[in-house]
Write an enzyme that holds these catalytic residues in place. Structure first.
Site, PDB file in Angstrom:
ATOM      1  CG  ASN A   1      -0.184  -0.031   2.543  1.00  0.00           C
ATOM      2  OD1 ASN A   1       0.999   0.314   2.597  1.00  0.00           O
ATOM      3  ND2 ASN A   1      -0.861  -0.434   3.601  1.00  0.00           N
TER       4      ASN A   1
ATOM      5  CD  GLN B   1      -5.748  -5.985 -15.852  1.00  0.00           C
ATOM      6  OE1 GLN B   1      -5.653  -7.072 -16.397  1.00  0.00           O
ATOM      7  NE2 GLN B   1      -4.929  -5.596 -14.902  1.00  0.00           N
TER       8      GLN B   1
ATOM      9  CG  HIS C   1      -6.650  -7.096 -10.564  1.00  0.00           C
ATOM     10  ND1 HIS C   1      -6.099  -7.908  -9.625  1.00  0.00           N
ATOM     11  CD2 HIS C   1      -6.340  -7.638 -11.768  1.00  0.00           C
ATOM     12  CE1 HIS C   1      -5.460  -8.913 -10.236  1.00  0.00           C
ATOM     13  NE2 HIS C   1      -5.603  -8.776 -11.532  1.00  0.00           N
TER      14      HIS C   1
ATOM     15  CD  GLU D   1       0.204  -4.412 -14.939  1.00  0.00           C
ATOM     16  OE1 GLU D   1      -0.907  -3.835 -14.878  1.00  0.00           O
ATOM     17  OE2 GLU D   1       0.661  -5.108 -14.019  1.00  0.00           O
ATOM     18  CG  HIS D   2      -1.513  -7.051 -18.222  1.00  0.00           C
ATOM     19  ND1 HIS D   2      -2.059  -6.412 -17.128  1.00  0.00           N
ATOM     20  CD2 HIS D   2      -0.675  -7.993 -17.730  1.00  0.00           C
ATOM     21  CE1 HIS D   2      -1.570  -6.959 -16.010  1.00  0.00           C
ATOM     22  NE2 HIS D   2      -0.719  -7.914 -16.343  1.00  0.00           N
TER      23      HIS D   2
ATOM     24  CG  ASP E   1      -2.972 -12.157 -14.244  1.00  0.00           C
ATOM     25  OD1 ASP E   1      -2.042 -11.382 -14.489  1.00  0.00           O
ATOM     26  OD2 ASP E   1      -4.175 -11.828 -14.299  1.00  0.00           O
TER      27      ASP E   1
ATOM     28  CD  GLU F   1      37.578  13.852 -16.954  1.00  0.00           C
ATOM     29  OE1 GLU F   1      37.765  13.205 -15.894  1.00  0.00           O
ATOM     30  OE2 GLU F   1      36.706  13.558 -17.785  1.00  0.00           O
TER      31      GLU F   1
ATOM     32  CG  HIS G   1      42.100  10.124 -11.910  1.00  0.00           C
ATOM     33  ND1 HIS G   1      41.903  10.741 -10.696  1.00  0.00           N
ATOM     34  CD2 HIS G   1      40.969   9.406 -12.128  1.00  0.00           C
ATOM     35  CE1 HIS G   1      40.718  10.421 -10.222  1.00  0.00           C
ATOM     36  NE2 HIS G   1      40.122   9.597 -11.075  1.00  0.00           N
TER      37      HIS G   1
END
Lengths: 431, 431
Positions: free
Chosen positions: A215, A260, A263, A328-329, A362, A416, A421
């Protein structure tokens, strides 16, 4: 009744853009509450988790050990679940396993033209936390979809947390955890469970990544612990987009749209078709089927508030819309789904042809049902073995090959302003 | 002077744990400021970005178009950069390109034993934003490391944003952008630039993912827009871990430790060795080299505050420590680095043997220098082509194969209380 759009309408673009940008979720501002819970668990560990569990889940326990689900409880759950369901879960587990095994990335090691050896080496994350929601979204299939890829990847320790408000725990969820090879299960949830997984407590050793839906509190907590641990995507409400030509059984498509919609009131089902007749027939079939659907209240609200039927001139016109929706699908219920697939740019999962209802994916298709929602298929992928491994890159120079590429590194280090380095290369080349 | 630990010390575990958990960054709480900036840019678009750019970067412009870097400016930058540097950047670009080309994931499609077709299909993200910091961290090598993998992945539009405080812009950065194939460049930065990329403005079309390092405001903004767009990791201060046996030149290792330390006062350099003599020799070499290092103030502070030298009984004892540190950069300066590599579980990149200084990997090795910091190598990987593609999963049933697996989906749909899911399968099976 869902809205109806047609690409022939003068205001189509405006209405389609509205559909795309429409918010389906009111994001609760729980960030401050969550911050305090995280801090408290980080400081007080088990004691804090026990306090929040007593307060939010009405579940009192003297110690965290009491909240760990025992072997006996898992055995009891396995016995409580009907054999038919156990068999179906086992089939699902096996199919998910064999599909995901193909996703294992391969190590790579090679020597290039100048003699530098390069490589990539993949290793499994050692410990992963799996959040499983309590209540209406406590699905055994989700346990499989999250835990099996981790197992396939080689994750050694999978820690599941699942809130059990008033002590209730879905035996199917425990059975799925057993079948998937989950290592430890605790009856805790919310931000406090996320904190326990991320920071560790006296009882729960910390994990390195947390996956699974939850949640608003769980989502906010995951966002906040991101960095301390890895997280998967923040899941939004589910959605399906069905692309259909005229040659479809309206009842099949209506069933898919309602699967769907059932849900969640904020789920979204969209039909795009080049046949206005089919569009109307599906709309009627939805109303008809709603009369006998157990979750008609939820599905009806979703269809009424967020459902959409879009009629296009032809299917070619549909595809740019499909990519902007980035569902999504995506069901391609057309005669030649392969031709349309080539034009799909963004979608979490594609269900090909008339005989592949999304619900198969699913549960038992084998591919993962944890997929990018809310248009995030534009930039992200469904859950896979890749989410449970990490890559170490390998570089190996010989004195000779360092001489080949080292001078350019020295030039860039100096350019740089990082002389240290440059020096670390130069010192090895006697420069 | 860095701290010295030995596994022989009675308090070793305590001190090592302190080293691991030590915070190097004070995270500024800029979240509220950033939230307001994001909201403002979302609502007012270009006008808001212009306001913030005038305020924070002291750069006034009448329109966003004025802030777009022109072709002429890029050409001028190419001329302003010494040929030697352009050549080194080109070599780096070519090497990054050919290494990253090997990372392209392959599509997969197969039919399983019961006749279900499954697959994975990879596509490039269409548009990506690349954040480049202004000021001291404005590195051309970073532009290459972020943009080249995107280009290799097939990203069509790469939008670079780079703040130019008081109008200053590093010509090397523009040259690198040109070499890497960046599509658009705007002189904007901070949270306002992140907002412009994520939400789009009248002038800047939105992107789907934002990568690249930035300050606290940029990091907070990326965290907040995550979900609307994809983001890469939140980068922390850089770190190196050098594992060395006795047979090393102390000057080489000291140079490597200082190369890391010169990045930032909060960078971290750690040496683990089984030779107390080498440890002392390296400590002395560091002090000696600091005397002539241009960035001695920064490197000295980093080494003093966060540097560490750990002496172990043997190299086997070192490896569990290595995995707990999970360093961004790991040098294995030992006789047989391959043997140790097998025991590396968590590291961003490994530099094998005595002749592979980390700085080679920063510039011209070919592997990516954007790597997981702050122990996040436990769960994440360096930047790669995979960060610029997404996977769509594919499922295709025939009437026959749906009959094979459909019944189990019906059982699970019913078991989860989702009758609509079950129905969408059953209706196709005449059940």
């Amino acid at each position: 009744m869902a809205i109806r759009l047609s690409t022939l309408d003068a205001d189509f673009e405006t209405r389609f853009a509205e559909l795309l940008s429409g918010k389906r979720e009111v994001s609760e501002d729980v960030d401050h509450v969550v911050r305090d819970i995280l801090e408290d668990v980080r400081k007080r560990g088990d004691a804090a988790v026990l306090d929040y569990t007593a307060r939010f889940d009405r579940l009192s326990a003297a110690s965290m050990a009491e909240l760990r689900v025992t072997e006996a409880e898992i055995e009891a759950a396995m016995k409580a679940v009907p054999q038919e369901v156990l068999d179906a879960l086992s089939l699902a587990r096996d199919r998910i396993e064999s599909h995901h095994a193909r996703q294992m990335p391969k190590d790579d090691r090679y020597t290039d033209a100048v003699g530098v050896e390069l490589g990539s080496r993949w290793t499994a994350i050692e410990a992963v936390g799996l959040y499983v929601p309590g209540g209406k979204a406590s699905y055994p299939s989700s346990v499989l979809m999250n835990a099996v890829p981790a197992k396939v990847a080689g994750v050694e320790r999978i820690v599941m947390v699942v809130p059990s408000p008033d002590g209730d725990l879905n035996p199917q969820v425990l059975a799925a955890a057993r079948l998937a090879g989950v290592s430890e299960i605790y009856r805790i949830g919310g931000a406090q469970a996320v904190a326990a997984l991320a920071f560790g407590t006296e009882t729960i050793a910390p994990v390195s990544k947390i996956v699974g839906p939850g949640n608003a509190f769980v989502a906010a907590a995951k966002r906040r612990v991101f960095g301390t641990v890895g997280i998967d995507m923040i899941a939004g409400p589910s959605e399906v987009l069905v692309v259909a030509d005229a040659e479809n059984d309206p009842d099949w498509l209506a069933a898919d749209l309602l699967a769907q919609a059932e849900h969640d009131e904020v789920a979204q089902s969209i039909l795009i078709t080049d046949s206005a007749d089919l569009a109307s027939a599906v709309e009627q079939a939805v109303e008809r089927q709603l009369k006998t659907l157990p979750k008609a209240a939820i599905a009806g609200a979703s269809w009424r508030d967020f459902g959409a039927v879009i009629v296009t001139r032809d299917l070619d016109e549909a595809m740019p819309l499909v990519n902007r929706i980035a569902a999504e699908h995506l069901e391609l219920a057309v005669a030649d789904p392969e031709a349309l697939l080539l034009k799909v740019r963004s979608a979490g999962a594609v269900f090909m042809g008339r005989h592949t209802p999304e619900a198969v994916g699913d549960y038992v298709g084998g591919s993962n049902h944890v997929l990018p929602t809310a248009r995030s298929a534009r930039f992200s992928s469904g859950l896979s073995v890749l989410d449970f491994v990490k890559r170490t890159s390998i570089l190996k120079c010989t004195p000779q090959s360092l001489r080949e590429i080292g001078p350019a590194a020295i030039v860039l280090g100096e350019a740089e302003g990082l002389a240290g380095h440059a020096r670390s290369v130069a010192v090895r080349l006697n420069l």
